[in-house]
Write an enzyme that holds these catalytic residues in place. Structure first.
Site, PDB file in Angstrom:
ATOM      1  N   SER A  53      48.949 -18.598 -31.114  1.00  0.00           N
ATOM      2  CA  SER A  53      49.778 -19.040 -32.287  1.00  0.00           C
ATOM      3  C   SER A  53      50.275 -20.666 -31.857  1.00  0.00           C
ATOM      4  O   SER A  53      50.583 -21.261 -32.932  1.00  0.00           O
ATOM      5  CB  SER A  53      51.059 -18.288 -32.537  1.00  0.00           C
ATOM      6  OG  SER A  53      51.650 -18.117 -31.150  1.00  0.00           O
ATOM      7  N   GLU A 123      42.120  -9.892 -28.576  1.00  0.00           N
ATOM      8  CA  GLU A 123      42.229  -9.083 -29.864  1.00  0.00           C
ATOM      9  C   GLU A 123      40.984  -8.178 -30.038  1.00  0.00           C
ATOM     10  O   GLU A 123      39.923  -8.626 -30.256  1.00  0.00           O
ATOM     11  CB  GLU A 123      42.387 -10.039 -31.136  1.00  0.00           C
ATOM     12  CG  GLU A 123      43.666 -10.890 -30.824  1.00  0.00           C
ATOM     13  CD  GLU A 123      43.916 -11.841 -32.193  1.00  0.00           C
ATOM     14  OE1 GLU A 123      42.789 -11.890 -32.830  1.00  0.00           O
ATOM     15  OE2 GLU A 123      44.387 -12.768 -32.093  1.00  0.00           O
ATOM     16  N   GLU A 190      50.074  -5.464 -34.680  1.00  0.00           N
ATOM     17  CA  GLU A 190      50.543  -6.385 -35.487  1.00  0.00           C
ATOM     18  C   GLU A 190      50.328  -6.030 -36.825  1.00  0.00           C
ATOM     19  O   GLU A 190      49.035  -5.729 -37.417  1.00  0.00           O
ATOM     20  CB  GLU A 190      49.807  -7.984 -35.168  1.00  0.00           C
ATOM     21  CG  GLU A 190      50.162  -8.732 -36.330  1.00  0.00           C
ATOM     22  CD  GLU A 190      49.728 -10.421 -35.558  1.00  0.00           C
ATOM     23  OE1 GLU A 190      49.291 -10.516 -34.537  1.00  0.00           O
ATOM     24  OE2 GLU A 190      50.142 -11.292 -36.281  1.00  0.00           O
TER      25      GLU A 190
HETATM   26  O1  KIV Z   1      49.450 -15.809 -30.640  1.00  0.00           O
HETATM   27  C1  KIV Z   1      50.608 -14.992 -30.584  1.00  0.00           C
HETATM   28  O2  KIV Z   1      51.933 -15.711 -30.846  1.00  0.00           O
HETATM   29  C2  KIV Z   1      50.668 -13.721 -30.538  1.00  0.00           C
HETATM   30  C3  KIV Z   1      51.816 -12.657 -30.689  1.00  0.00           C
HETATM   31  C4  KIV Z   1      52.598 -13.152 -31.802  1.00  0.00           C
HETATM   32  C5  KIV Z   1      51.662 -11.366 -30.153  1.00  0.00           C
HETATM   33  O3  KIV Z   1      49.446 -12.934 -30.480  1.00  0.00           O
END
Ligand code: KIV
Length: 272
Positions: A53, A123, A190
């Site tokens: 993220s 993932e 998620e």
């Molecule tokens: O990329 C991310 O921040 C995540 C988490 C929110 C689990 O995968």
């Protein structure tokens, strides 16, 4: 250190698994840099996740797809330096583990070796099983990630709730069991219905860490900038704001600009 912390011992994958057995909920937040990670650790967090993220939060991209292994290494290194107690985890970015399983193992080794982070997150389920097995065989702990898997956004076409149909829900449960069987130490769920997250949590012996997956998970994760209110336009149903740091930053900057323009900063006591 946070007032809820009872000891300063480094949290390991073993301890994370024990927390499920003893019923202690696992608190997880993301971090992408030294300063935030230090503060998050002082707040008493159990686990810090260097999420891809960072692609959205730190780089301003619309998805997590563009972030590279080299980018993740930079973020991971700075976070690892800050974490003495919390266990750390880092996302393997898109394209680094979905193809040749041996290349995936090599990429995971590079990520761990060059950052000092404790574990990786990937993932997906059965479709990446071979890569996950090779990474674990190299001695690298893995946290799985099922449900909404943002690296596949172009396949899903939407960030909407996943696994509402029984067929997808059943595949998710099968994948969760497979991830436990091959040796993953935890599993992020998620954006799936809370009832499904409960079924998964009750079906596996490894802890589930939810984001938009309801209260039955063994732990919860949020993006730290989101929960601090720094990403003010982002208000999904699952997010709780614990602060309004975004507004506080803007107010502080406004105040500073005003002071500089009016000659109020610096004062005599702030000068040499
Ligand atoms: O990329 C991310 O921040 C995540 C988490 C929110 C689990 O995968």
């Amino acid at each position: 250190m946070g007032y809820l912390v009872t000891d300063n011992k480094k949290i390991t994958t073993k301890r994370i698994r024990e927390m499920k057995r003893t019923g202690e909920k696992i608190a997880v937040l993301t971090s992408y840099d030294y300063t935030i990670a230090s503060l998050v650790e002082q707040g008493g967090i159990d686990m810090i996740h260097v999420g891809d993220s960072a692609s959205n939060v730190m780089q301003g991209n619309a998805t997590t797809v563009p972030i590279t292994l080299d980018d993740m290494i930079v973020y991971g290194r700075t976070v690892a330096r800050a974490c003495k107690r919390a266990i750390t985890c880092i996302d393997m970015p898109f394209g680094t583990y979905q193809g040749d399983p041996y290349k995936a193992q090599e990429n995971a080794v590079r990520l761990i070796q060059s950052t000092g982070i404790d574990s990786v997150k990937c993932e997906g389920g059965s479709e990446i099983r071979e890569a996950l097995e090779l990474i674990i065989r190299a001695g690298i702990p893995i946290c799985g990630h099922l449900g909404l898997t943002p690296q596949s956004i172009y396949q899903f076409g939407t960030y909407a709730l996943r696994a509402q149909e029984e067929a997808e829900a059943q595949k998710l449960i099968d994948d969760a069991k497979m991830l436990e069987e091959i040796g993953c130490y935890a599993l992020v769920l998620e954006k799936i219905p809370a009832t499904l997250a409960k079924r998964v949590t009750e079906s596996v012996g490894i802890p589930t860490i939810g984001i938009g997956a309801g209260a039955y998970c063994d732990g919860q994760v949020l993006v730290v900038q989101d929960m601090l209110g720094m990403n003010m336009g982002f208000k999904p149903k699952f997010l709780r704001h614990y602060n309004n740091i975004g507004e506080q930053i803007i107010d502080s900057v406004n105040h500073y600009v005003e002071d500089v323009k009016n000659g109020f900063f610096p004062s005599e006591t702030e000068s040499y």
